[in-house]
Design a protein around this motif. Structure first.
Motif, PDB file in Angstrom:
ATOM      1  N   MET A  91       0.845  -1.176   0.000  1.00  0.00           N
ATOM      2  CA  MET A  91       0.000   0.000   0.000  1.00  0.00           C
ATOM      3  C   MET A  91       0.890   1.239   0.000  1.00  0.00           C
ATOM      4  N   SER A  92       0.628   2.150  -0.915  1.00  0.00           N
ATOM      5  CA  SER A  92       1.394   3.394  -0.944  1.00  0.00           C
ATOM      6  C   SER A  92       0.667   4.462  -0.147  1.00  0.00           C
ATOM      7  N   ARG A  93       1.448   5.400   0.340  1.00  0.00           N
ATOM      8  CA  ARG A  93       0.894   6.534   1.088  1.00  0.00           C
ATOM      9  C   ARG A  93       1.209   7.804   0.313  1.00  0.00           C
ATOM     10  N   HIS A  94       0.260   8.695   0.280  1.00  0.00           N
ATOM     11  CA  HIS A  94       0.449   9.952  -0.415  1.00  0.00           C
ATOM     12  C   HIS A  94       0.439  11.078   0.604  1.00  0.00           C
ATOM     13  N   SER A  95       1.364  12.003   0.422  1.00  0.00           N
ATOM     14  CA  SER A  95       1.467  13.126   1.344  1.00  0.00           C
ATOM     15  C   SER A  95       1.627  14.419   0.555  1.00  0.00           C
ATOM     16  N   PHE A  96       1.560  15.532   1.273  1.00  0.00           N
ATOM     17  CA  PHE A  96       1.694  16.828   0.616  1.00  0.00           C
ATOM     18  C   PHE A  96       2.118  17.866   1.635  1.00  0.00           C
ATOM     19  N   ASP A  97       2.639  18.966   1.125  1.00  0.00           N
ATOM     20  CA  ASP A  97       3.022  20.113   1.933  1.00  0.00           C
ATOM     21  C   ASP A  97       1.813  21.055   1.983  1.00  0.00           C
ATOM     22  N   PRO A  98       1.293  21.352   3.178  1.00  0.00           N
ATOM     23  CA  PRO A  98       0.120  22.224   3.269  1.00  0.00           C
ATOM     24  C   PRO A  98       0.332  23.609   2.639  1.00  0.00           C
ATOM     25  N   GLU A  99       1.551  24.133   2.701  1.00  0.00           N
ATOM     26  CA  GLU A  99       1.826  25.437   2.091  1.00  0.00           C
ATOM     27  C   GLU A  99       1.678  25.357   0.569  1.00  0.00           C
ATOM     28  N   ILE A 100       2.199  24.280  -0.016  1.00  0.00           N
ATOM     29  CA  ILE A 100       2.066  24.081  -1.469  1.00  0.00           C
ATOM     30  C   ILE A 100       0.593  23.891  -1.819  1.00  0.00           C
ATOM     31  N   ALA A 101      -0.131  23.124  -1.021  1.00  0.00           N
ATOM     32  CA  ALA A 101      -1.561  22.911  -1.268  1.00  0.00           C
ATOM     33  C   ALA A 101      -2.319  24.223  -1.231  1.00  0.00           C
ATOM     34  N   GLY A 102      -1.936  25.123  -0.330  1.00  0.00           N
ATOM     35  CA  GLY A 102      -2.580  26.427  -0.270  1.00  0.00           C
ATOM     36  C   GLY A 102      -2.331  27.262  -1.510  1.00  0.00           C
ATOM     37  N   ARG A 103      -1.174  27.054  -2.135  1.00  0.00           N
ATOM     38  CA  ARG A 103      -0.827  27.818  -3.346  1.00  0.00           C
ATOM     39  C   ARG A 103      -1.477  27.262  -4.600  1.00  0.00           C
ATOM     40  N   VAL A 104      -1.479  25.917  -4.738  1.00  0.00           N
ATOM     41  CA  VAL A 104      -1.888  25.320  -6.016  1.00  0.00           C
ATOM     42  C   VAL A 104      -2.990  24.271  -5.898  1.00  0.00           C
ATOM     43  N   GLY A 105      -3.449  23.998  -4.702  1.00  0.00           N
ATOM     44  CA  GLY A 105      -4.498  23.004  -4.521  1.00  0.00           C
ATOM     45  C   GLY A 105      -3.945  21.652  -4.093  1.00  0.00           C
ATOM     46  N   LEU A 106      -4.828  20.854  -3.534  1.00  0.00           N
ATOM     47  CA  LEU A 106      -4.434  19.565  -2.976  1.00  0.00           C
ATOM     48  C   LEU A 106      -3.904  18.595  -4.032  1.00  0.00           C
ATOM     49  N   ASN A 107      -4.605  18.474  -5.158  1.00  0.00           N
ATOM     50  CA  ASN A 107      -4.167  17.532  -6.188  1.00  0.00           C
ATOM     51  C   ASN A 107      -2.755  17.854  -6.675  1.00  0.00           C
ATOM     52  N   ALA A 108      -2.514  19.119  -6.956  1.00  0.00           N
ATOM     53  CA  ALA A 108      -1.187  19.534  -7.435  1.00  0.00           C
ATOM     54  C   ALA A 108      -0.135  19.313  -6.353  1.00  0.00           C
ATOM     55  N   ALA A 109      -0.480  19.551  -5.097  1.00  0.00           N
ATOM     56  CA  ALA A 109       0.478  19.365  -4.000  1.00  0.00           C
ATOM     57  C   ALA A 109       0.884  17.903  -3.852  1.00  0.00           C
ATOM     58  N   VAL A 110      -0.060  16.991  -4.025  1.00  0.00           N
ATOM     59  CA  VAL A 110       0.246  15.559  -3.928  1.00  0.00           C
ATOM     60  C   VAL A 110       1.166  15.148  -5.074  1.00  0.00           C
ATOM     61  N   ILE A 111       0.884  15.596  -6.273  1.00  0.00           N
ATOM     62  CA  ILE A 111       1.730  15.276  -7.424  1.00  0.00           C
ATOM     63  C   ILE A 111       3.102  15.926  -7.265  1.00  0.00           C
ATOM     64  N   PHE A 112       3.138  17.156  -6.764  1.00  0.00           N
ATOM     65  CA  PHE A 112       4.404  17.847  -6.535  1.00  0.00           C
ATOM     66  C   PHE A 112       5.286  17.066  -5.557  1.00  0.00           C
ATOM     67  N   GLN A 113       4.686  16.499  -4.522  1.00  0.00           N
ATOM     68  CA  GLN A 113       5.462  15.712  -3.557  1.00  0.00           C
ATOM     69  C   GLN A 113       6.111  14.518  -4.242  1.00  0.00           C
ATOM     70  N   ASN A 114       5.381  13.872  -5.138  1.00  0.00           N
ATOM     71  CA  ASN A 114       5.924  12.728  -5.877  1.00  0.00           C
ATOM     72  C   ASN A 114       7.076  13.167  -6.781  1.00  0.00           C
ATOM     73  N   ILE A 115       6.890  14.260  -7.488  1.00  0.00           N
ATOM     74  CA  ILE A 115       7.932  14.772  -8.375  1.00  0.00           C
ATOM     75  C   ILE A 115       9.174  15.147  -7.566  1.00  0.00           C
ATOM     76  N   THR A 116       8.960  15.813  -6.443  1.00  0.00           N
ATOM     77  CA  THR A 116      10.068  16.207  -5.568  1.00  0.00           C
ATOM     78  C   THR A 116      10.850  14.996  -5.090  1.00  0.00           C
ATOM     79  N   PHE A 117      10.149  13.935  -4.707  1.00  0.00           N
ATOM     80  CA  PHE A 117      10.809  12.706  -4.264  1.00  0.00           C
ATOM     81  C   PHE A 117      11.758  12.185  -5.341  1.00  0.00           C
ATOM     82  N   TRP A 118      11.276  12.106  -6.583  1.00  0.00           N
ATOM     83  CA  TRP A 118      12.100  11.546  -7.654  1.00  0.00           C
ATOM     84  C   TRP A 118      13.264  12.454  -8.038  1.00  0.00           C
TER      85      TRP A 118
END
Length: 88
Positions: free
Chosen positions: A1-28
């Motif tokens: 099972m994978s877990r998805h996370s996000f930065d609340p500050e990023i979510a405030g700027r671009v929305g939750l969906n974008a923040a979750v994808i951004f976290q994945n991109i940042t990881f890689w």
């Protein structure tokens, strides 16, 4: 099972969906930097297709993924590029 996370500050700027994808991109990108892989024009990068993001985030539609990526580019959180090798 994978877990998805996000930065609340990023979510405030671009929305939750974008923040979750951004976290994945940042990881890689961080992983590529640590392994000294995928360096182009002085930046480390990663790539994924819309359908691959759909596999990673099955709760998002392709339209939601495209919109999220567009928001990340507009907010200058990611840079979009094409580094495909021309085979002709």
């Amino acid at each position: 099972m994978s877990r998805h996370s996000f930065d609340p500050e990023i979510a405030g700027r671009v929305g939750l969906n974008a923040a979750v994808i951004f976290q994945n991109i940042t990881f890689w990108i961080e992983k590529n930097r640590a392994n000294r892989r995928n360096l182009r024009d002085g930046r480390y990068w990663t790539y994924n297709s819309i359908s691959a993001f759909g596999e990673l985030f099955p709760y998002l539609s392709e339209k939601q993924i495209r919109t999220a990526l567009e928001k990340l580019v507009s907010a200058e959180l990611i840079i979009k590029g094409n580094f495909s090798v021309d085979c002709h």
